[in-house]
Motif scaffolding. Structure first.
Motif, PDB file in Angstrom:
ATOM      1  N   PRO A  78      34.819 -23.760  72.108  1.00 31.81           N
ATOM      2  CA  PRO A  78      33.742 -23.943  73.100  1.00 31.81           C
ATOM      3  C   PRO A  78      32.661 -22.864  73.041  1.00 31.81           C
ATOM      4  CG  PRO A  78      35.876 -24.299  74.114  1.00 31.81           C
ATOM      5  CD  PRO A  78      36.146 -23.809  72.726  1.00 31.81           C
ATOM      6  N   ILE A  79      33.035 -21.628  72.754  1.00 28.30           N
ATOM      7  CA  ILE A  79      32.023 -20.569  72.679  1.00 28.30           C
ATOM      8  C   ILE A  79      31.124 -20.773  71.463  1.00 28.30           C
ATOM      9  CG2 ILE A  79      33.474 -18.942  71.422  1.00 28.30           C
ATOM     10  CD1 ILE A  79      31.028 -18.046  74.210  1.00 28.30           C
ATOM     11  N   GLU A  80      31.667 -21.309  70.376  1.00 25.15           N
ATOM     12  CA  GLU A  80      30.845 -21.599  69.202  1.00 25.15           C
ATOM     13  C   GLU A  80      29.842 -22.703  69.488  1.00 25.15           C
ATOM     14  OE1 GLU A  80      33.924 -22.565  66.440  1.00 25.15           O
ATOM     15  OE2 GLU A  80      33.980 -20.549  65.611  1.00 25.15           O
ATOM     16  N   VAL A  81      30.258 -23.709  70.242  1.00 21.62           N
ATOM     17  CA  VAL A  81      29.346 -24.792  70.624  1.00 21.62           C
ATOM     18  C   VAL A  81      28.245 -24.243  71.530  1.00 21.62           C
ATOM     19  CG1 VAL A  81      29.174 -27.001  71.815  1.00 21.62           C
ATOM     20  CG2 VAL A  81      31.129 -26.542  70.354  1.00 21.62           C
ATOM     21  N   ALA A  82      28.608 -23.349  72.451  1.00 19.59           N
ATOM     22  CA  ALA A  82      27.612 -22.759  73.351  1.00 19.59           C
ATOM     23  C   ALA A  82      26.592 -21.931  72.571  1.00 19.59           C
ATOM     24  CB  ALA A  82      28.308 -21.897  74.405  1.00 19.59           C
ATOM     25  N   VAL A  83      27.062 -21.153  71.619  1.00 23.53           N
ATOM     26  CA  VAL A  83      26.147 -20.346  70.803  1.00 23.53           C
ATOM     27  C   VAL A  83      25.244 -21.248  69.971  1.00 23.53           C
ATOM     28  CG1 VAL A  83      26.046 -18.720  68.870  1.00 23.53           C
ATOM     29  CG2 VAL A  83      27.593 -18.306  70.763  1.00 23.53           C
ATOM     30  N   LEU A  84      25.810 -22.319  69.391  1.00 26.09           N
ATOM     31  CA  LEU A  84      25.021 -23.250  68.592  1.00 26.09           C
ATOM     32  C   LEU A  84      23.902 -23.875  69.420  1.00 26.09           C
ATOM     33  CD1 LEU A  84      24.611 -24.930  65.968  1.00 26.09           C
ATOM     34  CD2 LEU A  84      26.136 -26.616  67.007  1.00 26.09           C
ATOM     35  N   PHE A  85      24.238 -24.388  70.605  1.00 28.38           N
ATOM     36  CA  PHE A  85      23.216 -25.026  71.423  1.00 28.38           C
ATOM     37  C   PHE A  85      22.223 -24.028  72.006  1.00 28.38           C
ATOM     38  CE2 PHE A  85      26.315 -28.588  71.645  1.00 28.38           C
ATOM     39  CZ  PHE A  85      25.497 -29.522  71.037  1.00 28.38           C
ATOM     40  N   SER A  86      22.634 -22.796  72.247  1.00 23.67           N
ATOM     41  CA  SER A  86      21.667 -21.797  72.713  1.00 23.67           C
ATOM     42  C   SER A  86      20.686 -21.433  71.597  1.00 23.67           C
ATOM     43  CB  SER A  86      22.377 -20.550  73.242  1.00 23.67           C
ATOM     44  OG  SER A  86      23.072 -19.909  72.205  1.00 23.67           O
TER      45      SER A  86
ATOM     46  N   ILE B 103      19.806 -23.438  69.119  1.00 23.14           N
ATOM     47  CA  ILE B 103      18.935 -24.608  68.955  1.00 23.14           C
ATOM     48  C   ILE B 103      17.885 -24.644  70.056  1.00 23.14           C
ATOM     49  CG2 ILE B 103      18.881 -27.135  69.059  1.00 23.14           C
ATOM     50  CD1 ILE B 103      21.561 -27.098  67.559  1.00 23.14           C
ATOM     51  N   SER B 104      18.280 -24.329  71.293  1.00 25.22           N
ATOM     52  CA  SER B 104      17.306 -24.345  72.389  1.00 25.22           C
ATOM     53  C   SER B 104      16.271 -23.232  72.226  1.00 25.22           C
ATOM     54  CB  SER B 104      18.014 -24.235  73.736  1.00 25.22           C
ATOM     55  OG  SER B 104      18.690 -23.008  73.838  1.00 25.22           O
ATOM     56  N   LEU B 105      16.680 -22.071  71.733  1.00 25.11           N
ATOM     57  CA  LEU B 105      15.706 -21.007  71.466  1.00 25.11           C
ATOM     58  C   LEU B 105      14.736 -21.407  70.367  1.00 25.11           C
ATOM     59  CD1 LEU B 105      17.895 -17.783  71.647  1.00 25.11           C
ATOM     60  CD2 LEU B 105      16.049 -18.445  73.193  1.00 25.11           C
ATOM     61  N   TRP B 106      15.218 -22.104  69.342  1.00 25.89           N
ATOM     62  CA  TRP B 106      14.350 -22.577  68.271  1.00 25.89           C
ATOM     63  C   TRP B 106      13.339 -23.590  68.802  1.00 25.89           C
ATOM     64  CZ3 TRP B 106      14.415 -27.557  65.935  1.00 25.89           C
ATOM     65  CH2 TRP B 106      13.558 -27.678  64.851  1.00 25.89           C
ATOM     66  N   ILE B 107      13.800 -24.517  69.648  1.00 28.13           N
ATOM     67  CA  ILE B 107      12.899 -25.512  70.234  1.00 28.13           C
ATOM     68  C   ILE B 107      11.871 -24.832  71.133  1.00 28.13           C
ATOM     69  CG2 ILE B 107      12.793 -27.453  71.851  1.00 28.13           C
ATOM     70  CD1 ILE B 107      15.474 -28.382  70.661  1.00 28.13           C
ATOM     71  N   PHE B 108      12.299 -23.861  71.926  1.00 27.88           N
ATOM     72  CA  PHE B 108      11.373 -23.125  72.795  1.00 27.88           C
ATOM     73  C   PHE B 108      10.319 -22.394  71.969  1.00 27.88           C
ATOM     74  CE2 PHE B 108      10.278 -19.145  74.993  1.00 27.88           C
ATOM     75  CZ  PHE B 108       9.631 -19.686  76.105  1.00 27.88           C
TER      76      PHE B 108
END
Length: 81
Positions: free
Chosen positions: A45-53, A55-60
């Motif tokens: 779960p922590i790896e998924v959280a890091v991945l999506f964070s 990705i969201s920073l890249w989109i931002f």
């Protein structure tokens, strides 16, 4: 056309390496295929959280860059007096 063939070949080779590594770890062929095509099931779960964070920073960052670029083009030109 060559680029597409090279991309497909590299993808197939990487998939083959990943499946063979899973088989060497003692998984069945079904579990190896499942791990290749559904990588979120094997992530913590922590790896998924890091991945999506990330990705969201890249989109931002991309949206911020586009906003600054459009704001710069809309800036009216100043006329000399």
């Amino acid at each position: 056309m060559k680029t597409i063939v090279v991309c497909i070949a590299i993808s197939m080779l990487l998939g083959g390496i990943a499946i063979s590594m899973n088989l060497l770890l003692g998984m069945s062929i079904h579990q190896a295929w499942f791990d290749i095509f559904n990588p979120f099931q094997v992530m913590e779960p922590i790896e998924v959280a890091v991945l999506f964070s990330l990705i969201s920073l890249w989109i931002f960052n991309t949206c911020l860059h586009l906003f600054r670029k459009t704001k710069q083009h809309k800036k009216p030109e100043q006329r000399p007096h």
